[in-house]
Motif scaffolding. Structure first.
Motif, mmCIF file in Angstrom:
data_model
loop_
_atom_site.group_PDB
_atom_site.id
_atom_site.type_symbol
_atom_site.label_atom_id
_atom_site.label_comp_id
_atom_site.label_asym_id
_atom_site.label_seq_id
_atom_site.Cartn_x
_atom_site.Cartn_y
_atom_site.Cartn_z
ATOM 1 N N PRO A 180 106.991 12.325 20.897
ATOM 2 C CA PRO A 180 105.541 12.270 21.129
ATOM 3 C C PRO A 180 104.817 11.124 20.413
ATOM 4 O O PRO A 180 103.958 10.477 21.003
ATOM 5 C CB PRO A 180 105.040 13.626 20.631
ATOM 6 N N ASN A 190 103.171 8.551 22.887
ATOM 7 C CA ASN A 190 101.706 8.542 22.912
ATOM 8 C C ASN A 190 101.114 7.191 22.519
ATOM 9 O O ASN A 190 100.009 6.861 22.944
ATOM 10 C CB ASN A 190 101.145 9.644 22.020
ATOM 11 N N VAL A 245 101.348 6.169 26.882
ATOM 12 C CA VAL A 245 100.106 6.818 27.326
ATOM 13 C C VAL A 245 98.946 5.831 27.515
ATOM 14 O O VAL A 245 98.222 5.930 28.510
ATOM 15 C CB VAL A 245 99.721 7.989 26.397
ATOM 16 N N GLN A 261 96.457 10.750 31.737
ATOM 17 C CA GLN A 261 97.093 10.704 30.419
ATOM 18 C C GLN A 261 97.538 12.071 29.921
ATOM 19 O O GLN A 261 98.619 12.208 29.351
ATOM 20 C CB GLN A 261 96.163 10.029 29.410
ATOM 21 N N GLN A 263 101.389 13.151 28.965
ATOM 22 C CA GLN A 263 101.753 13.745 27.678
ATOM 23 C C GLN A 263 102.456 15.084 27.867
ATOM 24 O O GLN A 263 103.436 15.386 27.173
ATOM 25 C CB GLN A 263 100.519 13.915 26.804
ATOM 26 N N GLU A 264 101.975 15.875 28.795
ATOM 27 C CA GLU A 264 102.594 17.178 29.065
ATOM 28 C C GLU A 264 104.015 17.005 29.593
ATOM 29 O O GLU A 264 104.938 17.710 29.169
ATOM 30 C CB GLU A 264 101.751 17.952 30.068
#
Length: 81
Positions: free
Chosen positions: A36, A40, A44, A52, A56-57
């Motif tokens: 992440p 991110n 992202v 976005q 991320q999910e």
């Protein structure tokens, strides 16, 4: 995104940059790629603002699947993690 799809992608034998790497190295590389913090900050911002949260999910889903693959590989003695 499914467990099987991620596993097929990670272990596909003709992917550039992973040929000749062990199963452990392949999974580890993908865990780092989808982590992440890294995802991110690097990916992202390049995604359209309205998408976005979805990106991320999905990255989180991939990360959880990769963690499962690592855990199973470790439990089955396929590689040390």
């Amino acid at each position: 995104i499914t467990y099987q799809a991620v596993q097929t992608f990670v272990f596909y034998p003709h992917r550039p940059f992973v040929e000749g790497k062990s199963a452990r190295e392949k999974v580890r590389a993908e865990v780092l790629r989808f982590h992440p913090d890294k995802f991110n900050t690097r990916v992202v911002p390049k995604v359209q603002p309205g998408q976005q949260a979805v990106a991320q999910e999905l990255a989180g889903t991939v990360t959880r699947i990769l963690t499962s693959i690592m855990t199973e590989g470790d439990e089955e003695g396929k590689y040390d993690l």
